[in-house]
Design an enzyme around this catalytic site. Structure first.
Site, PDB file in Angstrom:
ATOM      1  N   LYS A  57       0.834  -1.206   0.000  1.00  0.00           N
ATOM      2  CA  LYS A  57       0.000   0.000   0.000  1.00  0.00           C
ATOM      3  C   LYS A  57       0.861   1.244   0.000  1.00  0.00           C
ATOM      4  CE  LYS A  57      -2.399  -0.982   3.703  1.00  0.00           C
ATOM      5  NZ  LYS A  57      -3.381  -1.515   4.672  1.00  0.00           N
ATOM      6  N   GLN A 101      -6.699  -1.616   9.619  1.00  0.00           N
ATOM      7  CA  GLN A 101      -6.130  -2.901   9.212  1.00  0.00           C
ATOM      8  C   GLN A 101      -6.635  -4.028  10.123  1.00  0.00           C
ATOM      9  OE1 GLN A 101      -3.449  -2.985   6.766  1.00  0.00           O
ATOM     10  NE2 GLN A 101      -3.255  -5.181   6.899  1.00  0.00           N
ATOM     11  N   ASP A 124     -12.532   0.993   2.722  1.00  0.00           N
ATOM     12  CA  ASP A 124     -12.616  -0.467   2.782  1.00  0.00           C
ATOM     13  C   ASP A 124     -14.053  -0.953   2.569  1.00  0.00           C
ATOM     14  OD1 ASP A 124     -10.614  -2.332   2.995  1.00  0.00           O
ATOM     15  OD2 ASP A 124     -10.379  -2.145   5.162  1.00  0.00           O
TER      16      ASP A 124
HETATM   17  N1  LIG Z   1      -9.147  -3.586   6.672  1.00  0.00           N
HETATM   18  C1  LIG Z   1      -8.479  -4.483   5.935  1.00  0.00           C
HETATM   19  N2  LIG Z   1      -8.719  -4.566   4.609  1.00  0.00           N
HETATM   20  C2  LIG Z   1      -8.087  -5.493   3.847  1.00  0.00           C
HETATM   21  O1  LIG Z   1      -8.345  -5.568   2.612  1.00  0.00           O
HETATM   22  C3  LIG Z   1      -7.157  -6.363   4.454  1.00  0.00           C
HETATM   23  C4  LIG Z   1      -6.931  -6.212   5.818  1.00  0.00           C
HETATM   24  N3  LIG Z   1      -7.601  -5.281   6.542  1.00  0.00           N
HETATM   25  N4  LIG Z   1      -6.027  -7.012   6.459  1.00  0.00           N
HETATM   26  C5  LIG Z   1      -5.190  -7.908   5.702  1.00  0.00           C
HETATM   27  C6  LIG Z   1      -5.915  -8.480   4.505  1.00  0.00           C
HETATM   28  C7  LIG Z   1      -4.945  -9.107   3.528  1.00  0.00           C
HETATM   29  N5  LIG Z   1      -4.814  -8.180   2.454  1.00  0.00           N
HETATM   30  C8  LIG Z   1      -3.807  -8.174   1.486  1.00  0.00           C
HETATM   31  C9  LIG Z   1      -2.745  -9.047   1.574  1.00  0.00           C
HETATM   32  C10 LIG Z   1      -1.727  -9.016   0.637  1.00  0.00           C
HETATM   33  C11 LIG Z   1      -1.773  -8.110  -0.410  1.00  0.00           C
HETATM   34  C12 LIG Z   1      -0.685  -8.051  -1.427  1.00  0.00           C
HETATM   35  O2  LIG Z   1      -0.332  -6.993  -1.888  1.00  0.00           O
HETATM   36  N6  LIG Z   1      -0.161  -9.209  -1.816  1.00  0.00           N
HETATM   37  C13 LIG Z   1       0.912  -9.347  -2.772  1.00  0.00           C
HETATM   38  C14 LIG Z   1       2.110  -9.840  -1.984  1.00  0.00           C
HETATM   39  C15 LIG Z   1       3.418  -9.662  -2.632  1.00  0.00           C
HETATM   40  C16 LIG Z   1       4.532 -10.063  -1.659  1.00  0.00           C
HETATM   41  O3  LIG Z   1       4.775  -9.330  -0.710  1.00  0.00           O
HETATM   42  O4  LIG Z   1       5.105 -11.126  -1.871  1.00  0.00           O
HETATM   43  C17 LIG Z   1       0.483 -10.365  -3.834  1.00  0.00           C
HETATM   44  O5  LIG Z   1       1.036 -10.317  -4.921  1.00  0.00           O
HETATM   45  O6  LIG Z   1      -0.417 -11.179  -3.554  1.00  0.00           O
HETATM   46  C18 LIG Z   1      -2.823  -7.241  -0.505  1.00  0.00           C
HETATM   47  C19 LIG Z   1      -3.827  -7.272   0.429  1.00  0.00           C
HETATM   48  C20 LIG Z   1      -5.823  -7.156   2.533  1.00  0.00           C
HETATM   49  N7  LIG Z   1      -6.497  -7.354   3.747  1.00  0.00           N
END
Ligand SMILES: Nc1nc(=O)c2c([nH]1)NC[C@@H]1CN(c3ccc(C(=O)N[C@@H](CCC(=O)O)C(=O)O)cc3)CN21
Ligand SMILES: NC(=O)c1ccc[n+]([C@@H]2O[C@H](COP(=O)([O-])OP(=O)(O)OC[C@H]3O[C@@H](n4cnc5c(N)ncnc54)[C@H](OP(=O)(O)O)[C@@H]3O)[C@@H](O)[C@H]2O)c1
Ligand SMILES: [Mg+2]
Length: 292
Positions: A57, A101, A124
């Site tokens: 983010k 979060q 959200d």
């Molecule tokens: N209030 C709130 N809203 C959310 O959408 C949320 C939370 N809390 N708490 C955690 C979960 C998990 N969420 C996530 C988790 C991972 C990525 C993400 O960017 N994942 C990458 C990871 C890359 C890496 O670091 O290796 C991906 O490619 O999946 C995004 C949202 C969103 N989530």
């Protein structure tokens, strides 16, 4: 038997495209408005599962020109103190979006806190007003992960009308809003959860299968209808015997790739789309707040 390989639904690439669009919008409007969009993220305690989200983010906000205000609090903060932080952010004219979060440490009532966020800053989409708007198919801020799934399916022109869609998971954050958005797109929607009997029979009927349970390996290839569109929302951190950690979803990716027509990877699938939708929601709050 003939072996095929599913086409990948590339969330990372689409997220990059969305960032370019958002960056252009902000570059054009910021001089007129006199300030950049602002996103406040509230985190209590350190939650390793959320670390990837927070990192991505902040990087993405910097890339498009959104100011991010990270608010980190120790686990022993009181509910009253958090309420005061939300009240202050609700008033702050530099802040267009507020994200709490999840999950929260056990002694704190995250739902009660979410109710106190000004609905127009609730990027959200978890406030009852925004959930109600979604139920009614009205415009409003919508939960980022299911919105990201819909945007990705749209990008690849995946037809949803009349299709059997199965959502595994019924959380307020993901499963429930996901089911509502698929219903709005005229899919026939089934929601499965931890009490569902015979999950395999349910998922085998899915033309569109969305896994959002948070259990690695929950969906095996034999549970997937040949030719299905399979979306993996799960984000699970696994540590192997050598101590190295990696992210996996809820779906057995390698085996499912031989059965499905389309499949999302983890990482690089819905995670980046979630971040892109969060930024998009923040920019739309900014435009609304400044009458643009
Ligand atoms: N209030 C709130 N809203 C959310 O959408 C949320 C939370 N809390 N708490 C955690 C979960 C998990 N969420 C996530 C988790 C991972 C990525 C993400 O960017 N994942 C990458 C990871 C890359 C890496 O670091 O290796 C991906 O490619 O999946 C995004 C949202 C969103 N989530
Ligand atoms: N990619 C992203 O951007 C993103 C965003 C948010 C979350 N996530 C990930 O997505 C997953 C789900 O997140 P969440 O916040 O929705 O989690 P959650 O609140 O824990 O909800 C999990 C859901 O899965 C159901 N479930 C659990 N075990 C099951 C089983 N054996 N069979 C069928 N259903 C089962 C639960 O059923 P009950 O309701 O009966 O308990 C619940 O509805 C997690 O891995 C999370 O990290 C990813
Ligand atoms: Mg992903």
């Amino acid at each position: 038997m003939e072996t095929t390989t599913a086409k990948l639904l590339d969330g990372k690439a689409l997220a990059e495209k969305i960032y370019k669009e958002l960056a252009a919008t902000i570059a054009e409007l910021k001089p007129k408005i006199g300030r950049p969009p602002g996103l406040a993220v509230l985190m209590v305690g350190d939650n390793p599962a959320s670390a990837a989200y927070v990192r991505n983010k902040e990087k993405a906000c910097a890339k498009v020109g959104i100011t991010s205000f990270g608010k980190y609090f120790p686990t022993d903060i009181t509910f009253t103190e958090l309420e005061a932080v939300i009240a202050q952010l609700n008033q702050d004219e530099q802040v267009d979006g507020i994200l709490v979060q999840l999950p929260f440490p056990g002694h704190l009532d995250s739902i009660a806190l979410l109710h106190q966020i000004e609905p127009d800053k609730d990027v959200d989409g978890l406030h009852p007003v925004n959930l109600g708007r979604l139920v009614r198919s009205e415009t409003g801020l919508r939960s980022c992960t299911p919105a990201g799934v819909m945007r990705l399916l749209e990008e690849y022109k995946i037809p949803l009308e009349g299709k059997q869609a199965v959502v595994v998971g019924r959380s307020i954050l993901v499963g429930k809003p996901m089911a509502l958005m698929l219903l709005e797109a005229n899919a026939t929607v089934t929601i499965a959860h931890s009490r569902s009997q015979d999950l395999k029979t349910i998922t085998q009927n899915a033309d569109i299968l969305i896994a959002a349970a948070g259990l690695p390996g929950l969906i095996t290839a034999d549970m997937v209808k040949p030719g299905a569109v399979v979306v993996d929302v799960g984000i699970n951190r696994l540590t192997d015997s050598s101590g190295k950690s990696r992210l996996v979803g809820d779906i057995d990716f390698a085996a499912t790739a031989r059965v499905a027509e389309y499949l999302t990877p983890v990482p690089g699938g819905i995670g980046p789309m979630t971040v892109a939708m969060l930024l998009q929601n923040t920019v739309s709050s900014y435009l609304q707040a400044t009458n643009h």
